[in-house]
Design an enzyme around this catalytic site. Sequence first.
Site, mmCIF file in Angstrom:
data_model
loop_
_atom_site.group_PDB
_atom_site.id
_atom_site.type_symbol
_atom_site.label_atom_id
_atom_site.label_comp_id
_atom_site.label_asym_id
_atom_site.label_seq_id
_atom_site.Cartn_x
_atom_site.Cartn_y
_atom_site.Cartn_z
ATOM 1 N N CYS A 31 -10.944 10.523 0.703
ATOM 2 C CA CYS A 31 -10.991 11.402 -0.590
ATOM 3 C C CYS A 31 -9.563 11.986 -0.657
ATOM 4 C CB CYS A 31 -12.003 12.561 -0.340
ATOM 5 S SG CYS A 31 -11.921 13.942 -1.627
ATOM 6 N N LEU A 32 -8.920 11.869 -1.895
ATOM 7 C CA LEU A 32 -7.766 12.508 -1.976
ATOM 8 C C LEU A 32 -7.467 13.946 -1.480
ATOM 9 C CD1 LEU A 32 -6.673 10.734 -5.062
ATOM 10 C CD2 LEU A 32 -6.328 10.087 -2.963
ATOM 11 N N GLY A 69 -9.796 7.239 -8.097
ATOM 12 C CA GLY A 69 -10.509 8.173 -8.862
ATOM 13 C C GLY A 69 -9.905 9.411 -8.681
ATOM 14 N N GLN A 71 -10.313 18.574 -8.627
ATOM 15 C CA GLN A 71 -9.485 18.344 -7.544
ATOM 16 C C GLN A 71 -7.839 18.678 -7.784
ATOM 17 O OE1 GLN A 71 -10.865 14.214 -6.992
ATOM 18 N NE2 GLN A 71 -10.417 14.595 -5.118
ATOM 19 N N HIS A 76 -19.018 9.374 -6.348
ATOM 20 C CA HIS A 76 -17.922 10.511 -5.456
ATOM 21 C C HIS A 76 -17.396 11.579 -6.206
ATOM 22 C CE1 HIS A 76 -15.086 11.025 -2.263
ATOM 23 N NE2 HIS A 76 -14.241 11.478 -3.150
ATOM 24 N N GLU A 77 -16.813 11.084 -7.552
ATOM 25 C CA GLU A 77 -16.241 11.915 -8.423
ATOM 26 C C GLU A 77 -17.107 12.852 -9.050
ATOM 27 O OE1 GLU A 77 -12.958 9.817 -7.358
ATOM 28 O OE2 GLU A 77 -13.267 11.878 -8.114
ATOM 29 N N HIS A 129 -17.844 15.846 -7.107
ATOM 30 C CA HIS A 129 -16.471 16.738 -7.265
ATOM 31 C C HIS A 129 -16.631 17.692 -8.334
ATOM 32 C CE1 HIS A 129 -13.508 15.603 -3.985
ATOM 33 N NE2 HIS A 129 -13.529 14.230 -4.683
HETATM 34 O O1 K2U Z 1 -11.900 11.549 -5.354
HETATM 35 C C1 K2U Z 1 -11.104 11.151 -4.807
HETATM 36 O O2 K2U Z 1 -10.638 11.859 -3.986
HETATM 37 C C2 K2U Z 1 -10.498 9.711 -4.944
HETATM 38 C C3 K2U Z 1 -11.352 8.911 -4.021
HETATM 39 C C4 K2U Z 1 -12.323 8.181 -4.957
HETATM 40 C C5 K2U Z 1 -13.183 7.114 -4.042
HETATM 41 C C6 K2U Z 1 -14.036 7.811 -2.770
HETATM 42 C C7 K2U Z 1 -14.764 6.991 -1.928
HETATM 43 C C8 K2U Z 1 -14.886 5.699 -2.542
HETATM 44 C C9 K2U Z 1 -14.580 5.331 -3.736
HETATM 45 C C10 K2U Z 1 -13.726 5.973 -4.229
HETATM 46 C C11 K2U Z 1 -10.675 7.797 -3.097
HETATM 47 O O3 K2U Z 1 -9.899 8.912 -2.168
HETATM 48 S S1 K2U Z 1 -9.555 7.012 -3.629
HETATM 49 C C12 K2U Z 1 -8.898 6.216 -2.175
HETATM 50 C C13 K2U Z 1 -9.568 5.136 -2.093
HETATM 51 C C14 K2U Z 1 -8.982 3.967 -2.363
HETATM 52 C C15 K2U Z 1 -9.782 2.662 -2.347
HETATM 53 C C16 K2U Z 1 -10.931 2.793 -1.747
HETATM 54 C C17 K2U Z 1 -11.469 3.955 -1.333
HETATM 55 C C18 K2U Z 1 -11.006 5.166 -1.453
HETATM 56 ZN ZN ZN Z 2 -12.652 12.921 -3.475
#
Ligand code: K2U
Ligand code: ZN
Length: 173
Positions: free
Chosen positions: A95-96, A49, A54, A137-138, A141
């Site tokens: 989180c990225l 996501g 971001q 989560h998004e 943000h």
């Molecule tokens: O928003 C972001 O930074 C992307 C997030 C999205 C996310 C966070 C927590 C749980 C689900 C989605 C992630 O960094 S994407 C990396 C990731 C990949 C697989 C599973 C969980 C997180």
């Molecule tokens: Zn995030």
Amino acid sequence: MSQADLLPILCYPDPRLHKVAKPVEAVDGRIRDLIEQMFATMYDAHGIGLAATQVDVHERLIVIDVSESRDQRLVLINPEIEWASDEKRKGEEGCLSVPGIYDGVERSIGVKVRALDEKGESRVIEAEGMLAVCIQHEMDHLMGKVFVEYLSPLKQGRIKTKMVKAAREAARP
Ligand code: K2U
Ligand code: ZN
């Protein structure tokens, strides 16, 4: 997708991550280009996501792909949560914008979201599991909230120190 489409991802504790996004006024060419750049950036970063906040664009736009095959694109423009289950579950999140940090966050197990899709048409998405977690989560943000803010002040302090130190190291010549 060429590398040229990648956008820099803001890193915590950058204050711009705490700006509240404004509604998208029109789903036009500018937004469609941004959607392509956000998907390219998300896939390159192995995310599932990415919120416009971001990439320092403070408009209510989210891209998501939770599929294993990395080809199920979901675009949420001006998303609103219409329903969220009272039942919640704690799950490990990353989180990225906070690379290398993972910790437990409690989220509703199911959500119902109304949003415009990339054609500008209104849709309702009912989600559970990882998709529901990702949407919540998004959407945080877009409200200027990063998942580490759910953690204890002690943990937040340690993460902030770690991220600032990492940023200084990266900036050294
Ligand atoms: O928003 C972001 O930074 C992307 C997030 C999205 C996310 C966070 C927590 C749980 C689900 C989605 C992630 O960094 S994407 C990396 C990731 C990949 C697989 C599973 C969980 C997180
Ligand atoms: Zn995030």
